[in-house]
Design an enzyme around this catalytic site. Structure first.
Site, PDB file in Angstrom:
ATOM      1  N   ARG A  63       1.610   0.723  10.546  1.00  0.00           N
ATOM      2  CA  ARG A  63       2.482   1.834  10.182  1.00  0.00           C
ATOM      3  C   ARG A  63       2.246   2.227   8.729  1.00  0.00           C
ATOM      4  NH1 ARG A  63       8.354  -0.291  11.973  1.00  0.00           N
ATOM      5  NH2 ARG A  63       7.534  -2.182  11.000  1.00  0.00           N
ATOM      6  N   ASP A  65       3.976   4.518   5.403  1.00  0.00           N
ATOM      7  CA  ASP A  65       5.254   5.018   4.909  1.00  0.00           C
ATOM      8  C   ASP A  65       5.256   6.536   4.786  1.00  0.00           C
ATOM      9  OD1 ASP A  65       6.006   2.370   4.631  1.00  0.00           O
ATOM     10  OD2 ASP A  65       5.478   2.278   2.508  1.00  0.00           O
ATOM     11  N   TYR A 123      -6.711  -0.429   2.269  1.00  0.00           N
ATOM     12  CA  TYR A 123      -6.126   0.753   1.642  1.00  0.00           C
ATOM     13  C   TYR A 123      -6.850   1.040   0.329  1.00  0.00           C
ATOM     14  CZ  TYR A 123      -1.921   0.580   4.653  1.00  0.00           C
ATOM     15  OH  TYR A 123      -1.042   0.588   5.710  1.00  0.00           O
ATOM     16  N   ARG A 210       2.060  -0.202  -2.982  1.00  0.00           N
ATOM     17  CA  ARG A 210       2.603   0.699  -4.000  1.00  0.00           C
ATOM     18  C   ARG A 210       3.295  -0.084  -5.117  1.00  0.00           C
ATOM     19  NH1 ARG A 210       6.150   4.676  -0.588  1.00  0.00           N
ATOM     20  NH2 ARG A 210       6.710   5.417  -2.677  1.00  0.00           N
TER      21      ARG A 210
END
Length: 303
Positions: A63, A65, A123, A210
């Protein structure tokens, strides 16, 4: 390796299918379908259902965000009707909004699962480090107008590699049962005005990347020393952590699987980093129990 492949339009695909999806997450609450806001999953399932002529439910590799982008989100589904490769790709894309697109579709074995067979996720967090605000890149980078020392950020980040309790870097509302994650690598490099945080792990906690990016930017600005991420990690307390970096700079660029599944290889995104020339799956995965287990290999009892 070529980027261009002719899509078959004569032979209907049967059985379980895997599909790669790319999206700009700016307008969505994230990947997962929610009742109160637009999601990428809902848009994709609606488009697939129109092509299939029946409801379709997809399962994703992970998933993302709200506001986070993806260039290689892998999903699988069991089609209720046979369609050709070209029909799935072109047909679904014609029914999707312009900020979501299918890249490819392929047949996979019936026991393939986009989430539970994934060996790693990767990522890239992209910072535009210049005095003036971004224009052409504004939707997919985070702007930082203060000079950043990418070398210091890279050295500081190495304390996070390996298996750790990442409680300091998880969101307060994270629903994971455990804060332990295994980071395979994390690298920070400068390419002109771009500073790229490249990170791969077995999985990630809510807001984990993040929050790591926020701490590394603090190091890059010179506001904290290179031992800062290690000190935060040892605290195991999110309330003592740094700021959460904006979602717009984060890109989900790869889900890695055993080669036996035969998923297509493609260059890592986002496309503004294509000059790096790295293709998916080129780096070796660590020798760890989770990877061996998902490859279907025996795991030593003491592991």
């Amino acid at each position: 390796m070529t980027l261009f492949h002719r899509l078959d339009e004569h032979h209907p695909l049967s059985g379980r299918l895997a599909m790669a999806v790319e999206y700009d997450g700016s307008a969505y609450c994230g990947w997962q379908r929610l009742k109160h806001a637009a999601s990428v999953q809902a848009s994709l399932e609606t488009a697939l259902s129109r092509v299939a002529g029946a409801p379709v439910k997809v399962h994703a590799s992970g998933r993302t965000d709200s506001g986070v982008h993806a260039t290689r989100q892998i999903v699988h589904f069991d089609p209720p009707a046979p369609r050709s490769q070209k029909a799935w790709v072109f047909g679904v894309n014609s029914n999707l909004p312009r900020d979501i697109a299918v890249r490819w579709v392929t047949e996979v074995a019936p026991d393939f699962h986009a989430r539970f067979k994934a060996l790693a996720r990767r990522y890239r967090y992209v910072l535009l480090n210049q005095p003036s605000r971004p224009v052409l890149e504004r939707a997919n980078v985070t702007w930082c107008r203060d000079p950043l020392d990418a070398g210091a950020m890279h050295r500081a980040a190495q304390a996070l590699v390996g298996e750790h309790d990442f409680s300091t870097f998880r969101a307060a509302g994270c629903q994971s049962k455990t804060p332990w994650r295994h980071l395979h690598f994390i690298e920070v490099h400068r390419h002109g005005p771009l500073v790229v945080i490249d990170v791969q792990g077995n999985a990630f906690l809510h807001h984990m990347i993040r929050n790591i990016a926020g701490a590394l930017v603090t190091v890059g600005r010179g506001e904290q020393g290179e031992d800062y991420p290690a000190r935060l990690l040892a605290l195991r307390d999110r309330t003592l952590g740094d700021v959460t970096a904006p979602a717009c700079g984060l890109h989900f660029v790869d889900s890695l699987y055993d080669e036996a599944w035969g998923l297509p290889a493609e260059p890592l995104g986002p496309n503004l980093l294509a000059f790096l020339g790295e293709w998916t799956g080129e780096r070796p995965l660590p020798d760890c129990p989770m990877v061996e287990f998902r490859r279907g290999r025996p795991v030593a009892a003491d592991a």
